[in-house]
Design a protein around this motif. Sequence first.
Motif, PDB file in Angstrom:
ATOM      1  N   ALA A  48     -77.893 -12.936   2.525  1.00 46.05           N
ATOM      2  CA  ALA A  48     -78.035 -13.895   3.622  1.00 46.05           C
ATOM      3  C   ALA A  48     -76.806 -13.902   4.521  1.00 46.05           C
ATOM      4  CB  ALA A  48     -78.292 -15.295   3.071  1.00 46.05           C
ATOM      5  N   ALA A  49     -75.651 -13.622   3.970  1.00 39.06           N
ATOM      6  CA  ALA A  49     -74.422 -13.658   4.771  1.00 39.06           C
ATOM      7  C   ALA A  49     -74.532 -12.730   5.979  1.00 39.06           C
ATOM      8  CB  ALA A  49     -73.219 -13.277   3.914  1.00 39.06           C
ATOM      9  N   TRP A  50     -75.115 -11.558   5.777  1.00 40.02           N
ATOM     10  CA  TRP A  50     -75.260 -10.611   6.891  1.00 40.02           C
ATOM     11  C   TRP A  50     -76.214 -11.161   7.943  1.00 40.02           C
ATOM     12  CZ3 TRP A  50     -71.721  -7.025   6.813  1.00 40.02           C
ATOM     13  CH2 TRP A  50     -71.197  -6.607   5.601  1.00 40.02           C
ATOM     14  N   TRP A  51     -77.321 -11.739   7.519  1.00 41.04           N
ATOM     15  CA  TRP A  51     -78.294 -12.287   8.458  1.00 41.04           C
ATOM     16  C   TRP A  51     -77.707 -13.497   9.207  1.00 41.04           C
ATOM     17  CZ3 TRP A  51     -82.475 -10.279  10.428  1.00 41.04           C
ATOM     18  CH2 TRP A  51     -83.311 -11.099  11.177  1.00 41.04           C
ATOM     19  N   LEU A  52     -77.025 -14.358   8.486  1.00 37.03           N
ATOM     20  CA  LEU A  52     -76.443 -15.550   9.107  1.00 37.03           C
ATOM     21  C   LEU A  52     -75.381 -15.164  10.134  1.00 37.03           C
ATOM     22  CD1 LEU A  52     -76.182 -17.765   5.909  1.00 37.03           C
ATOM     23  CD2 LEU A  52     -77.852 -17.989   7.759  1.00 37.03           C
ATOM     24  N   ASP A  53     -74.611 -14.124   9.844  1.00 37.55           N
ATOM     25  CA  ASP A  53     -73.628 -13.644  10.818  1.00 37.55           C
ATOM     26  C   ASP A  53     -74.320 -13.130  12.071  1.00 37.55           C
ATOM     27  OD1 ASP A  53     -71.500 -14.286   9.205  1.00 37.55           O
ATOM     28  OD2 ASP A  53     -71.084 -12.221   8.578  1.00 37.55           O
ATOM     29  N   GLY A  54     -75.398 -12.361  11.886  1.00 37.42           N
ATOM     30  CA  GLY A  54     -76.129 -11.823  13.032  1.00 37.42           C
ATOM     31  C   GLY A  54     -76.733 -12.904  13.905  1.00 37.42           C
ATOM     32  N   ALA A  55     -77.132 -13.991  13.283  1.00 39.45           N
ATOM     33  CA  ALA A  55     -77.730 -15.113  14.014  1.00 39.45           C
ATOM     34  C   ALA A  55     -76.673 -16.076  14.552  1.00 39.45           C
ATOM     35  CB  ALA A  55     -78.703 -15.872  13.113  1.00 39.45           C
ATOM     36  N   ASP A 138     -79.023 -16.925  24.904  1.00 41.41           N
ATOM     37  CA  ASP A 138     -78.388 -16.767  23.596  1.00 41.41           C
ATOM     38  C   ASP A 138     -79.424 -16.341  22.549  1.00 41.41           C
ATOM     39  OD1 ASP A 138     -76.046 -17.168  21.744  1.00 41.41           O
ATOM     40  OD2 ASP A 138     -77.484 -18.578  20.871  1.00 41.41           O
ATOM     41  N   ARG A 139     -80.581 -16.953  22.574  1.00 37.71           N
ATOM     42  CA  ARG A 139     -81.639 -16.604  21.609  1.00 37.71           C
ATOM     43  C   ARG A 139     -82.149 -15.193  21.849  1.00 37.71           C
ATOM     44  NH1 ARG A 139     -80.691 -17.998  17.441  1.00 37.71           N
ATOM     45  NH2 ARG A 139     -78.757 -18.021  18.483  1.00 37.71           N
ATOM     46  N   VAL A 140     -82.318 -14.812  23.113  1.00 32.15           N
ATOM     47  CA  VAL A 140     -82.770 -13.452  23.423  1.00 32.15           C
ATOM     48  C   VAL A 140     -81.745 -12.435  22.937  1.00 32.15           C
ATOM     49  CG1 VAL A 140     -83.196 -11.834  25.320  1.00 32.15           C
ATOM     50  CG2 VAL A 140     -84.309 -14.068  25.308  1.00 32.15           C
ATOM     51  N   GLU A 141     -80.466 -12.685  23.196  1.00 29.53           N
ATOM     52  CA  GLU A 141     -79.421 -11.760  22.737  1.00 29.53           C
ATOM     53  C   GLU A 141     -79.380 -11.693  21.219  1.00 29.53           C
ATOM     54  OE1 GLU A 141     -75.715 -12.852  24.537  1.00 29.53           O
ATOM     55  OE2 GLU A 141     -76.393 -12.311  26.543  1.00 29.53           O
ATOM     56  N   THR A 142     -79.523 -12.834  20.550  1.00 24.93           N
ATOM     57  CA  THR A 142     -79.506 -12.855  19.084  1.00 24.93           C
ATOM     58  C   THR A 142     -80.696 -12.099  18.512  1.00 24.93           C
ATOM     59  OG1 THR A 142     -78.306 -14.929  19.029  1.00 24.93           O
ATOM     60  CG2 THR A 142     -79.531 -14.352  17.055  1.00 24.93           C
ATOM     61  N   ILE A 143     -81.873 -12.368  19.011  1.00 19.36           N
ATOM     62  CA  ILE A 143     -83.073 -11.672  18.523  1.00 19.36           C
ATOM     63  C   ILE A 143     -82.983 -10.192  18.846  1.00 19.36           C
ATOM     64  CG2 ILE A 143     -85.574 -11.461  18.884  1.00 19.36           C
ATOM     65  CD1 ILE A 143     -85.507 -14.603  19.173  1.00 19.36           C
ATOM     66  N   GLY A 144     -82.456  -9.871  20.029  1.00 16.61           N
ATOM     67  CA  GLY A 144     -82.278  -8.469  20.393  1.00 16.61           C
ATOM     68  C   GLY A 144     -81.375  -7.739  19.416  1.00 16.61           C
ATOM     69  N   SER A 145     -80.249  -8.337  19.079  1.00 13.01           N
ATOM     70  CA  SER A 145     -79.304  -7.649  18.185  1.00 13.01           C
ATOM     71  C   SER A 145     -79.718  -7.727  16.719  1.00 13.01           C
ATOM     72  CB  SER A 145     -77.887  -8.189  18.378  1.00 13.01           C
ATOM     73  OG  SER A 145     -77.820  -9.551  18.042  1.00 13.01           O
ATOM     74  N   ALA A 146     -80.144  -8.918  16.251  1.00 14.82           N
ATOM     75  CA  ALA A 146     -80.437  -9.087  14.823  1.00 14.82           C
ATOM     76  C   ALA A 146     -81.756  -8.460  14.402  1.00 14.82           C
ATOM     77  CB  ALA A 146     -80.445 -10.579  14.473  1.00 14.82           C
ATOM     78  N   ILE A 147     -82.765  -8.473  15.271  1.00 15.23           N
ATOM     79  CA  ILE A 147     -84.083  -7.987  14.880  1.00 15.23           C
ATOM     80  C   ILE A 147     -84.398  -6.630  15.501  1.00 15.23           C
ATOM     81  CG2 ILE A 147     -86.565  -8.471  15.000  1.00 15.23           C
ATOM     82  CD1 ILE A 147     -85.803 -11.467  14.810  1.00 15.23           C
TER      83      ILE A 147
END
Length: 175
Positions: A48-55, A138-147
Motif C-alpha cells: 500500500a505504501a507505493w500506491w499511497l505515495d502515487g496518490a 490534481d485528480r487527472v494528474e494522479t490518475i494519469g501517473s498512478a493508473i
Amino acid sequence: IRRVSIDLTGLPPSIEEVDAFVADQSQEAYSRVVDRLLGSPRYGERMAAWWLDGARYGDSHGYDNDLENAQWPWRNWIIESFNANQTYDQFVTWQLAGDLMPDASDDQIVATGLNRVHRIQTEGGASDPEWREQHGMDRVETIGSAILGWTLSCATCYDHKFAPTSQRGCFHLVA
C-alpha cells in the motif's frame, strides 16, 4: 530470508524466523517463508505504501496551516485490499467509481477516497472556482501517473510530440 522479508513486508526477519528457516532443510522452506510473508498484515502495508505515495496520500490539508484531513479509512481500505489480493480491475474501478456502482457497499464508497486525497485550501481569500479546477487537475494528474503511467503535468502548459496526450486532450480529461 532477509531480502524476501524486506521486499514483501518492509521489515527484516526476526532471529527466530531466520533460525527456523535455516533449520528447515526441505525443498519447500523458501516457499513456506514467502507464503507466510504474503499472509502477513505487514504485506498489505508494504504494498500500500507505493500506491499511497502515487496518490499523494496525506492526513493533512497539505498547506502551511496543515489542518487534519482524516483519510485513514481510505488508507485502511487500500491495505486491506492488498492483503485480500483484490483483483487490479476491481481495485481501480472501485477507487474511480465505487460510489456509482449499483447498490454500492460501504467498501466501494470508501474506495473512492482516491478522488478526495488532494490538497485542500482553507484560506479565506481562495477562489472556489479556481480550486475546483485545480482539484480536478490534481485528480487527472494522479490518475494519469498512478493508473495510466502517464505524465500529464507537462500537457497543462504545452503540446509535445512525445507526450501521451495533447494540451487539449489533457484539459478534456478534467472537464
